[in-house]
Design a protein around this motif. Structure first.
Motif, short mmCIF file in Angstrom:
data_model
loop_
_atom_site.label_atom_id
_atom_site.label_comp_id
_atom_site.label_asym_id
_atom_site.label_seq_id
_atom_site.Cartn_x
_atom_site.Cartn_y
_atom_site.Cartn_z
N UNK A 99 0.84 -1.20 0.00
CA UNK A 99 0.00 0.00 0.00
C UNK A 99 0.88 1.25 0.00
N UNK A 100 1.90 1.27 0.84
CA UNK A 100 2.81 2.42 0.82
C UNK A 100 3.54 2.51 -0.51
N UNK A 101 3.91 1.38 -1.08
CA UNK A 101 4.56 1.37 -2.39
C UNK A 101 3.66 2.02 -3.43
N UNK A 152 2.29 11.55 11.60
CA UNK A 152 2.24 12.06 10.23
C UNK A 152 0.96 12.85 10.02
N UNK A 153 1.07 13.93 9.27
CA UNK A 153 -0.13 14.73 8.97
C UNK A 153 -1.02 13.95 8.01
N UNK A 154 -2.33 14.25 7.99
CA UNK A 154 -3.25 13.53 7.10
C UNK A 154 -2.87 13.62 5.62
N UNK A 155 -2.13 14.64 5.25
CA UNK A 155 -1.72 14.78 3.84
C UNK A 155 -0.51 13.91 3.49
N UNK A 156 0.20 13.44 4.49
CA UNK A 156 1.41 12.67 4.26
C UNK A 156 1.06 11.29 3.70
N UNK A 157 1.87 10.81 2.78
CA UNK A 157 1.59 9.51 2.15
C UNK A 157 1.67 8.36 3.14
N UNK A 158 2.49 8.47 4.18
CA UNK A 158 2.53 7.41 5.20
C UNK A 158 1.20 7.36 5.95
N UNK A 159 0.65 8.52 6.27
CA UNK A 159 -0.65 8.57 6.94
C UNK A 159 -1.71 7.92 6.05
N UNK A 160 -1.70 8.27 4.78
CA UNK A 160 -2.68 7.67 3.85
C UNK A 160 -2.48 6.16 3.74
N UNK A 161 -1.24 5.74 3.64
CA UNK A 161 -0.96 4.30 3.50
C UNK A 161 -1.40 3.52 4.73
N UNK A 162 -1.11 4.05 5.91
CA UNK A 162 -1.51 3.37 7.14
C UNK A 162 -3.03 3.34 7.27
#
Length: 184
Positions: A99-101, A152-162
């Motif tokens: 998902x992070x990838x 991580x902020x909600x805009x960060x891709x790590x936040x989205x991935x998690x």
């Protein structure tokens, strides 16, 4: 047991000095993995424990290339150290890495280069990672996911991935918890 000692020594070399908190987390993840011996059996416990020691080596400044630590770590293990393929695949796919990838535009790279490891082993590694705090302590999967999202902020891709991978991560932890409960 040869994989475990080798993995611990390698992780220490790559993480202890430049990333002491990551090193503390890694030690906790490896301890959690080793505790699964009754669930996994000896050979699989060694493989999962070795992968636990190595799961975050891609964060090392010496290895970080793509920004996707599972891919960077697995590539190093395969291309430089010629490590066991199952070990490389566990590192590559740990804890929702696909998902992070995808968030990083690297899904095809990760999926194309590293096959999915056996689900029971991947679940065990995910369990070990998702029930260990950044400082190496034990916590619930819910608290671990919350802790990551808080960093991580909600805009960060790590936040989205998690956020996207939370159901699968929680399911992996529950699978292992159920296996533990059946033994107790």
């Amino acid at each position: 047991m040869g994989h475990v000692q080798w993995a611990r020594d390698l992780a220490r070399t790559l993480l202890e000095e430049p990333l002491p908190r990551r090193w503390a987390h890694t030690q906790g993840v490896a301890e959690q993995a080793a505790s699964l011996a009754d669930v996994l059996g000896e050979d699989d416990t060694d493989m999962v424990t070795a992968s636990a020691w190595l799961h975050d080596i891609g964060y090392s400044p010496a290895l970080a290339v793509t920004g996707l630590h599972p891919l960077d770590g697995a590539r190093y293990l395969r291309e430089v150290l010629y490590a066991d393929e199952r070990l490389c695949c566990l590192v590559a796919h740990h804890s929702g890495a696909l998902v992070e990838a995808e968030e990083r535009g690297l899904r095809e790279d990760l999926a194309g280069e590293f096959g999915l490891p056996p689900e029971p082993l991947l679940d065990a590694l995910t369990y070990s990672d998702m029930t260990t705090s950044p400082d190496g302590g034990r916590l619930t999967v819910e608290r671990r996911l919350s802790e990551i999202l808080e960093r991580y902020s909600p805009e960060d891709l790590v936040h989205r991935a998690i956020t996207r991978s939370s159901p699968a991560l929680t399911a992996a932890v529950r699978n292992v918890e159920e296996r533990i409960a059946k033994l107790g």
